[in-house]
Scaffold this motif. Sequence first.
Motif, PDB file in Angstrom:
ATOM      1  N   SER A   1       0.833  -1.197   0.000  1.00 55.88           N
ATOM      2  CA  SER A   1       0.000   0.000   0.000  1.00 55.88           C
ATOM      3  C   SER A   1       0.867   1.246   0.000  1.00 55.88           C
ATOM      4  CB  SER A   1      -0.938   0.001   1.202  1.00 55.88           C
ATOM      5  OG  SER A   1      -0.212   0.274   2.360  1.00 55.88           O
TER       6      SER A   1
ATOM      7  N   VAL B   1      -4.174   0.440  -2.291  1.00 59.86           N
ATOM      8  CA  VAL B   1      -3.658  -0.898  -2.039  1.00 59.86           C
ATOM      9  C   VAL B   1      -3.700  -1.659  -3.357  1.00 59.86           C
ATOM     10  CG1 VAL B   1      -3.985  -3.052  -0.796  1.00 59.86           C
ATOM     11  CG2 VAL B   1      -4.548  -0.909   0.291  1.00 59.86           C
TER      12      VAL B   1
ATOM     13  N   CYS C   1       3.588   0.299  -5.062  1.00 59.44           N
ATOM     14  CA  CYS C   1       2.950  -0.777  -4.319  1.00 59.44           C
ATOM     15  C   CYS C   1       3.697  -2.084  -4.553  1.00 59.44           C
ATOM     16  CB  CYS C   1       1.488  -0.932  -4.747  1.00 59.44           C
ATOM     17  SG  CYS C   1       0.448   0.385  -4.156  1.00 59.44           S
TER      18      CYS C   1
END
Lengths: 235, 356, 264
Positions: free
Chosen positions: A184, A189, A219
């Motif tokens: 995240s 996310v 991410c």
Amino acid sequence: MSVQDRRRILGPAEAKPLRFAVDSETSIPEEGRTDDKKTGKESVFISTDLVTNANGSSYLEYMDGNSDQVLVMSSVFGPRPLRGSFQSKASVSIQFKEVTLEHFNTGEIKEICTFLTNVFNAVINIEKYPKSGIDIFIDLIQHSNSNPAEEENIIKILPTCINSITMALVDAGIEIIDLVSAGSVDNSVVAFIRNGHEIVGIWSDDDKVSDISRLIEDCRVKYLQNKQTLVQYLR
Amino acid sequence: MSGAISVTKRKEFWSNDLLEGDEYESDLGSDEEHDVEMSGAHDSNSGVDHQDGSIVTPGELITDDPIWMKGHGTYFLENKTYSSVVGTVSRVNRLLSVLPLKSRYIPETGDHIVGRITDVGNRRWKVDIGAKQYAVLMLGSVNLPGGVLRRKSETDELQMRNFLKEGDLLNAEVQSLFQDGSASLHTRSLKYGKLRNGTFVKVPSSLIVRSKNHTHNLPGNITVILGVNGFIWIRKSSKMDLSNSTTATGSGQSDHLPGSKNAMSVSITRLEEESSWEIYSDKNDTVTVSVRQTITRYANVIKALAHCELGITEPRIISAYEASMAYGNVGQLIESETMESLGQDVLNSEKMRGAA
Amino acid sequence: MGLSITEKSFLFDSLTLDPPLRTDGRGSHQFRPIEVSTDFLPNSNGSSHVILSGGSECIVSVKTKVVDHTVESELLVTDVDIQGHRDDSPLVTSMSSLISKLLKQTIDQKKLMLTKRYSFKLYIDVLVLASKSYPVSMISFAIFSALKNTWLPKLISSDDDLEVEELPTFHDYDMVKLDADAPLLFTFAIVGDSVLVDPSFEESLVSNNGLLITWYKDRATSPIRSVGLNNDNVKGFSQHHLEEAIKLIHKYAPDVERALVSSD
């Protein structure tokens, strides 16, 4: 006549108190704490197989540098027979519960459940389990926020939930195509498999999204770290 | 095609303003009289019988003549027959019935239908054919691999899902009807069975006219099965389809006549062969892009005909298909304006043909 | 009802062609035609009725009342109801939560303020009459049209009531148009390597994954979500699918927005 207390069963005269050997297993997960929280770095504590009546379970403690803490427990029940009409593939259901607190409203919780179900539908080899149901329960035991002024955010707990379910599925021995984990950044996310080449879920609430490729790249870095931790524990 | 979306303003809703018209008021007045008739014994409108083909609404008096036998869509109260549905009055001999304008499909013996398996049960499949009840397809009413006319064994019973499973589409004939109106199907012919290589379209069953033949070969190497229940299957023509058409419409295509006998004999010898596992295969043949495009075009054309509430017949499909060629992009055919103009084209060309 | 295996593979093969051949021949960027009617509910301040070709239908009503915003800080209430689904079903609750959260973020609540004490409170009620495919796009189109056609009573009393206690009074028949920008939500289906906008029911059934992307103030923005359009064909997708979807949005969303505005 001996004045012996008959109500008490006494042991033999030269009896010694029992001494248990130090359980070596409990110390292993302790080493699983990759970093100490005092160092200000992220740390994860993993333990599996603690819910005895579940087919698989896991417990994850996640701490980031700022004493944000997420404690999540997942338990997997199944594959177990499904009633009703014939299904050629397994049906996965995920229930999310907050055990000690109530931060999120029911709508958000349902959103998490549908999102996670979609992620794990892509990962679990559902063709292998016809006519079966796989029920996954996630319990959010604690989520303490370092910054109380900040609004409670799903984003903070989602990666830990995903990691926890993955561990529980591994523990249950359910066939999955890869270890799914998530990273995240800010308010987004992204869940990956296959070393970050495939995305299985994206949840972004970041209203400043300008460059989606950057976001995914960031991410992905976090994902690789998380996945490494999971692999280390499993070894 | 530049626009990503077409947004149209919806036409006015049906509004109560219409009732302000004189015509409606007077109609309303007579309706009230009917209401009185139903409760009371007086009948001011006696002698005004609804003739064959006139449209009635529920509760409307059709006749007060007790000699009529009451059929579907009617009820009988104090020697008078009333309608219980919206539809047209039908009088056959002494039988008086009302055919509903819109209803679920009502199966009749001999109907060629397309259905979808919903349930695999004890020696039978349940099939959704769009009727009130699921139809039943008995294990004994299908062709099984290894000879057409062999006995069904217990092994067959155990592997029923290997033949047909939930979701599978098939075409079949209604063999008989049960007491409750549900149908029993059979697929004991090579023209029936599991459907492959194509796409499914659903239209109201009232748009399909019962006829002798429901499988049509269309230009562009396409075969369409117009199920009487309104379920339609459009597929790439197979060899079987083509050989069937030469035998069925042999008189029309005289140049094919010499070959037709040949095709017959081939199809008979192939009987054994065809009833191997292949007829229950879940794999499509390779379908070329152009055939896929033609299938999509036919599907859109059929949807356009249904949109215009035109009965769907082979000549109409062909005529609409030819008219649709004016639109190079198949995607244009989903606009309601295009669909309506297509329907108009079909009607016009029918009128022209009628005049010629 | 599910499709047969042969239908699924036929459809999948058609959709993964280049260019993809969709069930109704649409291009990968083409929406189903929609019919919109607005202002048809006399009791609401704004309303819209959206019908997709293929039979999906949705009604949105916007009503308002005046509240004291020092007491009631919540100025937007959104409710989603989908026919044939229970109110507590995952689809309805998650849809409702997503949309109300999104509207709270995007509608500028300052524009609802009348005076220093009083505000309009908007009640946005969504009723999905019929829907086969994932309805979120249709709902956002309907909310968009309804909010673009919402008329609020015109204030004639003074807008400063900090010193003088005064209840707001309104003009008898003059109305002011609500100036609100609503976001549009787009659904994409990822089938093999194709990215398709506004998937139909059949297309949803064979898709490998779905994407939900928001269009607001001339750019693609969050919430971005991956959504399951079915339960048994879900697969991962790659980064370029996501980029492709965003590219499509940037190219065609302005068209959609213009078409929706001009239909009034």
